[in-house]
Design a protein around this motif. Structure first.
Motif, mmCIF file in Angstrom:
data_model
loop_
_atom_site.group_PDB
_atom_site.id
_atom_site.type_symbol
_atom_site.label_atom_id
_atom_site.label_comp_id
_atom_site.label_asym_id
_atom_site.label_seq_id
_atom_site.Cartn_x
_atom_site.Cartn_y
_atom_site.Cartn_z
ATOM 1 N N ARG A 165 31.898 67.349 80.114
ATOM 2 C CA ARG A 165 30.750 67.165 80.317
ATOM 3 C C ARG A 165 29.096 67.122 78.918
ATOM 4 N N GLU A 166 29.744 67.275 77.774
ATOM 5 C CA GLU A 166 29.387 67.801 77.261
ATOM 6 C C GLU A 166 28.783 65.836 76.537
ATOM 7 N N ARG B 208 25.912 65.074 79.256
ATOM 8 C CA ARG B 208 24.975 65.423 79.082
ATOM 9 C C ARG B 208 24.363 64.927 78.271
ATOM 10 N N GLU C 41 27.718 69.318 91.771
ATOM 11 C CA GLU C 41 28.625 68.255 90.618
ATOM 12 C C GLU C 41 27.246 68.402 89.828
ATOM 13 N N ALA D 276 27.086 71.270 87.567
ATOM 14 C CA ALA D 276 27.859 71.682 86.533
ATOM 15 C C ALA D 276 27.687 71.084 85.174
ATOM 16 N N LEU D 277 26.510 70.450 85.173
ATOM 17 C CA LEU D 277 26.398 70.003 84.560
ATOM 18 C C LEU D 277 25.116 70.133 83.760
ATOM 19 N N ARG E 52 30.198 58.833 88.875
ATOM 20 C CA ARG E 52 31.914 59.810 87.882
ATOM 21 C C ARG E 52 32.499 57.946 87.877
ATOM 22 N N TRP F 144 33.218 63.960 84.345
ATOM 23 C CA TRP F 144 33.387 65.849 83.514
ATOM 24 C C TRP F 144 34.282 66.238 84.123
#
Length: 223
Positions: free
Chosen positions: A28-29, A32, A78, A81-82, A161, A223
């Motif tokens: 995730r990070e 981002r 999705e 979630a970010l 993705r 992620w």
């Protein structure tokens, strides 16, 4: 092709067509951070071209009385979630999420969404899949994923993705049918995007960004 080979082939083809690809680190990070770099680059280019880029004196196409440029993004689990809305606001943009209604009484809300997309300096979407062979990103439209988010703003950022980068268009449509089976139906539309908008006149002169975004970025991660 292996997964990494598909991603690399997509990147080369997408950039050959005039797009830009940003490969994110895992997690995730990492995604981002890649989105942040991409947005900062787009805003810097906009500022250099004389367009709205950051808070301050109100630019011509800014949204709101404080002159803050607007970004519009899909209402997508999705992307949620970010937490991209929070990230965009930290970068100096006002984030508006595309939340369409499902009844005739929602005409006013639909007009508001269209207006936001038309005023936005950036549209942020997810992607159903991407194709290595053609450098194409596929976007499926639904209530929370309006097609105008990718069509009206002058810049479009798609978060893809890695696991959905396929080799051929046919494989992408197989993914579409599998997803339709799980969801109980097809999306209202599927848009295939290969680079920025390009239009040619009768003499074959190409102009970028007349009938859609002139700058497109694909952030590829997991992620």
């Amino acid at each position: 092709m292996t997964g990494e080979e598909r991603v690399e082939a997509f990147r080369r083809r997408w950039e050959a067509l005039g797009g830009r690809a940003v490969l994110a680190e895992e997690g995730r990070e990492g995604v981002r951070a890649a989105v942040r770099r991409a947005v900062e680059s787009l805003l810097a280019e906009s500022a250099a071209a004389g367009g709205p880029a950051s808070p301050g004196p109100a630019p011509v196409s800014a949204d709101g009385p404080d002159g803050t440029p607007l970004a519009v993004l899909w209402d997508d689990p999705e992307l949620a979630a970010l937490d991209l809305a929070e990230l965009l606001e930290r970068l100096g943009l006002r984030a508006a999420v595309w939340r369409a209604q499902g009844s005739e009484e929602a005409a006013e809300a639909a007009a508001r969404l269209r207006g936001q997309a038309a005023r936005a300096v950036l549209g942020v979407t997810g992607a159903s899949w991407a194709v290595a062979e053609t450098g194409t990103v596929a976007l499926s439209s639904d209530r929370g994923s309006g097609r105008l988010v990718s069509l009206l703003p002058p810049a479009h950022l798609a978060v893809v993705r890695r696991s959905r980068v396929v080799e051929t268009v046919g494989e992408g449509f197989r993914l579409l049918m599998e997803e339709a089976g799980r969801r109980g139906g097809l999306p209202s539309a599927v848009h295939l995007i290969s680079g920025p908008s390009m239009s040619a006149d009768i003499e074959g002169e190409l102009t970028v960004g007349v009938h859609g975004p002139g700058r497109v970025v694909a952030v590829i991660g997991e992620w």
